[in-house]
Design an enzyme around this catalytic site. Structure first.
Site, PDB file in Angstrom:
ATOM      1  CD  GLU A 226      -2.811  -1.368   2.378  1.00 15.46           C
ATOM      2  OE1 GLU A 226      -4.017  -1.158   2.322  1.00 15.46           O
ATOM      3  OE2 GLU A 226      -2.489  -1.729   3.325  1.00 15.46           O
TER       4      GLU A 226
ATOM      5  CD  GLU B  85      -3.420  -6.199   4.164  1.00 14.11           C
ATOM      6  OE1 GLU B  85      -2.541  -4.967   3.790  1.00 14.11           O
ATOM      7  OE2 GLU B  85      -3.599  -6.749   3.064  1.00 14.11           O
TER       8      GLU B  85
END
Length: 258
Positions: free
Chosen positions: A111, A131
């Site tokens: 990210e 995640e």
């Protein structure tokens, strides 16, 4: 100023920032987020710096993302308003960032790279938003930025499976600009930064201002705030606690769907 979690160098108008926690594969915790936020604040305010290159220490990892061991051990600290690595929720930076991804970029590490303007990758680089495998989701911009940068369908597939993508596949998908041999990566990143620094800095800032406005028009800030709200709810689930504990204990998680 002295830095504990990153190294900062400058070469003419170029700032070189190296995430420096190789002992945890450059994973980031709240103190590191805040330190990096200050680095980017100073970069934005310095008229003599026009471009930045961001990389990770060592040859294994750009960043493993969130330091889950620190989280599991009850590590304290509040991330800055500008988000993960001081970048994920920074919407007004008018200077370009080049990510030199020297190894794996996982979760928040990926990210962070997506929050940069150009991604150059080592042949050994791996990218993932894993995640979902540990009871989390890509709340630091992965959902929004990856789906906007490569299209919804391939982005959703990566997010829902958490699978890893190599550098060449990343280039084919469109989020990697170029792939280089490991030993040539930083030279390539500096060359790209110098190429950007050779054009009008005022024009570059104007371009970034329009890009930032596009994010504003698409309500990126509101979407990321909503991600934080959803993450707060997710942290109250049994699956969140199980995912983090299983990761730390190096075992397969036993999901409960509650």
């Amino acid at each position: 100023m002295a830095h504990e979690f990153c190294k900062v160098d400058r070469e003419g108008p170029i700032l070189i920032v190296t995430i420096n926690r190789p002992e945890v594969y450059n994973a980031l915790h709240a103190p590191a987020h805040n330190e990096l936020a200050q680095v980017w604040d100073e970069f934005a305010a310095d008229d003599d710096l026009w471009v930045a290159v961001l990389t990770g220490a060592g040859d294994k990892a750009f960043s493993a993302g969130n330091d889950l061991k620190y989280t599991a051990q009850g590590g304290k600290g509040t991330p800055p308003p500008s988000g993960f690595a001081g970048l994920s929720m920074r919407y007004d930076l008018e200077k370009p960032l080049v990510a030199a991804v020297n190894g794996f970029a996982m979760g928040g590490g990926f990210e962070t790279a997506l929050a940069c303007d150009v991604i150059l990758a080592s042949e050994t680089a791996k990218f993932a938003l894993p995640e979902v495998k540990v009871g989390l989701f890509a709340a630091a911009g992965g959902v929004q930025r990856l789906s906007r940068q490569i299209g919804r369908k391939p982005a959703v597939e990566m997010m829902l499976t958490g699978r890893s993508v190599g550098a060449e596949e990343g280039r084919a998908l469109g989020f990697v600009n170029a792939v280089h041999a490991p030993g040539a990566l930083m030279d390539a990143a500096m060359a790209k930064a110098q190429e950007i620094a050779s054009v009008s800095p005022s024009s570059v800032k104007a371009t970034k201002r329009v890009l930032n406005k596009m994010d504003e028009m698409e309500d990126l800030a509101a979407s990321l705030k909503y991600s934080r709200d959803v993450m707060s709810e997710l942290r109250d689930t049994e699956d969140f606690r199980e995912g983090v504990n299983a990761f730390v204990e190096k075992r397969a998680p036993q999901w409960k769907n509650r």
